[in-house]
Scaffold this active site. Structure first.
Site, PDB file in Angstrom:
ATOM      1  CG  ASP A  25      -2.082   1.040   1.199  1.00  0.00           C
ATOM      2  OD1 ASP A  25      -1.872   2.139   0.399  1.00  0.00           O
ATOM      3  OD2 ASP A  25      -3.089   0.800   1.852  1.00  0.00           O
ATOM      4  CG  ASP A  26      -0.237   4.630   0.037  1.00  0.00           C
ATOM      5  OD1 ASP A  26      -1.055   4.427  -0.847  1.00  0.00           O
ATOM      6  OD2 ASP A  26      -0.410   5.551   0.812  1.00  0.00           O
ATOM      7  CB  CYS A  65      -6.650   2.888  -1.176  1.00  0.00           C
ATOM      8  SG  CYS A  65      -5.345   3.561  -0.330  1.00  0.00           S
ATOM      9  NE  ARG A  69      -6.143  -1.402  -1.383  1.00  0.00           N
ATOM     10  CZ  ARG A  69      -5.080  -1.849  -0.924  1.00  0.00           C
ATOM     11  NH1 ARG A  69      -4.930  -3.008  -0.495  1.00  0.00           N
ATOM     12  NH2 ARG A  69      -4.021  -1.002  -0.706  1.00  0.00           N
ATOM     13  CE  LYS A 118      -6.171   0.078   2.089  1.00  0.00           C
ATOM     14  NZ  LYS A 118      -5.392   1.216   1.975  1.00  0.00           N
ATOM     15  CG  HIS A 120      -9.811   0.668   1.449  1.00  0.00           C
ATOM     16  ND1 HIS A 120      -8.701   1.582   1.398  1.00  0.00           N
ATOM     17  CD2 HIS A 120     -10.935   1.475   1.636  1.00  0.00           C
ATOM     18  CE1 HIS A 120      -9.378   2.872   1.761  1.00  0.00           C
ATOM     19  NE2 HIS A 120     -10.670   2.691   1.879  1.00  0.00           N
ATOM     20  CB  SER A 143      -6.587   3.435   4.563  1.00  0.00           C
ATOM     21  OG  SER A 143      -6.757   3.486   3.387  1.00  0.00           O
ATOM     22  CG  HIS A 227      -1.942   3.837   3.862  1.00  0.00           C
ATOM     23  ND1 HIS A 227      -2.377   4.684   5.152  1.00  0.00           N
ATOM     24  CD2 HIS A 227      -2.899   4.456   3.017  1.00  0.00           C
ATOM     25  CE1 HIS A 227      -3.374   5.530   4.696  1.00  0.00           C
ATOM     26  NE2 HIS A 227      -3.744   5.310   3.477  1.00  0.00           N
ATOM     27  CG  ASP A 279      -2.206   0.738  -3.161  1.00  0.00           C
ATOM     28  OD1 ASP A 279      -1.035   0.988  -2.905  1.00  0.00           O
ATOM     29  OD2 ASP A 279      -2.989   1.132  -2.278  1.00  0.00           O
ATOM     30  CG  ASN A 280      -1.769   3.891  -4.692  1.00  0.00           C
ATOM     31  OD1 ASN A 280      -2.939   3.653  -4.178  1.00  0.00           O
ATOM     32  ND2 ASN A 280      -0.906   4.518  -3.585  1.00  0.00           N
ATOM     33  CE  LYS A 300      -3.031   7.375  -1.209  1.00  0.00           C
ATOM     34  NZ  LYS A 300      -3.077   6.743   0.167  1.00  0.00           N
TER      35      LYS A 300
END
Length: 451
Positions: A25-26, A65, A69, A118, A120, A143, A227, A279-280, A300
């Site tokens: 994540d991130d 996010c 996903r 996660k 989300h 998150s 994240h 994810d990004n 992001k």
């Protein structure tokens, strides 16, 4: 560090392949050693790349996010399936159960399925992983900087921490970064001890693999970090030259190593495809608590390369050629159709956007299936850019019309739109036609209309 004892019994060579997707994540494009990180040590991911394939031009389908996903699990651009924005606790909406996830698809082939980490994609019962094709769920439903849905189901043996009680959980008061830990569809710990999350996710992943070593399985391990807020266990905290952010990545890297070691110990590594990606792009405004997308521009929230181009590594012993690097365009939306090909599963009846990239993954000389049709960059519900080959056209209210040759200018520093009007016209038409088709055929928008 940590280890779990596992017994050895191989799956047969004719077994359906196991699939493991590890999704951070991130995490920024540069935040792995083999992608150029100067300070973060990732020996397990580096070895995974040496033993498999590294994608330099790989994309998430969103720079935020929830949409990213939804796209990974369904093989469709998130705008098509009604998840264009970030989903918040206790707000109606989520990934519709009418969509077919990778887990739904593999259940038709008798796979054991688990989502760890996660989610989300909606925290109401109807949207949780256990209603989206997953047999097992363990993780936080959104998150790690969010709060709790006071309407959530609570396990009778819930562990309360930090003075919380059932009464305080049921309050609507927002408690930032105090998030619940779910097992199946119930809260089992509130708030979760985030310093142990990455370690516990790895333990759950190893346990799931060990428990299902004699049958085909799909494991979707979606780490809650890097994240913010950042947490690392005692074994990793304060160890990285990149500070706490580096500690977090190095603990995730350790977890990758534990999973790969487990596959080898169980003698199922030759029957298992393992994919690692993010994810990004990084949350660059967080300073040293965020990652790095260098040499890419942005991070992001943005449709510059740093927002959506992410690190991607895949390994499958004996199936993916060792030490392969590809510069062809591919995306998380391609996972579902590729897995369908590998498992002989039927594709969803509803339209998706991903393509089968097995030829690319296996290291064979092949062109991207997106080379002709293009790859599209949406920001929430707005189409802002398209990439076709080396050319990328980006059109926004703030920056206007921008054209970049990514082969020559990966950092998107030189806008050459005025020098190539025919290319701008061609790519603009592609954007207009693709978005018109998507808007006409998008589905599951009901919860968005209720806002």
């Amino acid at each position: 560090m940590f280890s779990w004892n596992v017994s050895v019994k191989a799956q047969s060579k004719t077994s359906q392949p196991n699939i493991i997707i590890i999704f951070t994540d991130d995490q920024g494009y540069q935040d792995i050693g083999v992608f150029g990180s100067p300070l973060i040590k990732t020996p397990n991911l580096d070895k995974m790349a040496a033993d498999g394939i590294k994608f330099t031009d790989f994309y998430s389908a969103s720079s935020i996010c929830s949409p990213s996903r939804a796209a990974l699990l369904t093989g469709a651009y998130p705008q098509r399936i009604g998840v264009p924005e970030v989903l918040w606790p206790n707000i109606a909406g989520g990934l519709s159960s009418e969509e077919t996830t990778i887990a739904d698809m593999l259940k038709t082939k008798n796979y054991a399925t688990a989502c760890i980490g996660k989610w989300h994609l909606g925290d109401e019962a109807q949207y949780l992983p256990t209603n989206q094709g997953f047999d097992f769920y363990y993780g936080i439903p959104f998150s790690n900087d969010m709060s709790v849905n006071p309407k959530s189901k609570v396990n009778k043996k819930i562990v309360f921490r930090e003075g919380m009680t059932i009464d305080s959980l049921r309050q609507k008061k927002w408690r930032k970064s105090r998030v619940p830990l779910f097992q199946q569809d119930e809260i089992v710990e509130y708030p979760v001890d985030q310093s142990t999350l990455s370690k516990r996710y790895t333990q759950q992943a190893v346990n799931f693999i060990s428990d299902h070593k004699e049958e085909p399985f799909f494991l979707y391990l979606a780490h809650s970090m890097p994240h913010v807020p950042l947490f690392a266990s005692e074994n990793f905290k304060g160890k990285s030259a990149r500070g706490l952010y580096g500690d977090v990545i190095e603990e995730i890297d350790w977890g990758v190593g534990e999973i790969l070691k487990t596959l080898e110990n169980l003698n199922i590594d030759k029957n298992t495809l393992v994919i690692f990606t993010s994810d990004n792009g990084p949350w660059t405004s967080k300073g040293d608590k965020g990652g790095s997308a260098l040499p890419l521009r942005g991070g992001k929230f943005l449709t510059y390369e740093g927002g959506m181009r992410v690190p991607m590594i895949a390994k499958w012993s004996g199936k993916i050629k060792e030490g392969t690097v590809t510069h062809e365009v591919a995306s998380t939306i391609d996972f579902l159709p590729t897995i369908a090909h590998l498992t002989d599963a039927n594709l969803p009846e509803k339209e998706i956007d991903g393509k089968n990239i097995w030829k690319l993954l296996s290291g064979k000389k092949s062109k991207s299936p997106h080379k002709k049709e293009g790859f599209y960059y949406y920001k929430e519900s707005t189409l802002e850019a398209v990439r076709q080959g080396d050319w990328k056209l980006r059109i926004t209210k703030k920056e206007g019309v921008e054209l970049f040759n990514l082969e020559e200018d990966v950092s998107e520093k030189n806008n050459v739109a005025s020098q190539h009007p025919k290319t701008v016209k061609k790519l603009r038409k592609m954007m207009e036609e693709f978005d018109a088709e998507l808007q006409k055929n998008k589905r599951n928008q009901e919860h968005l209309l209720k806002k």
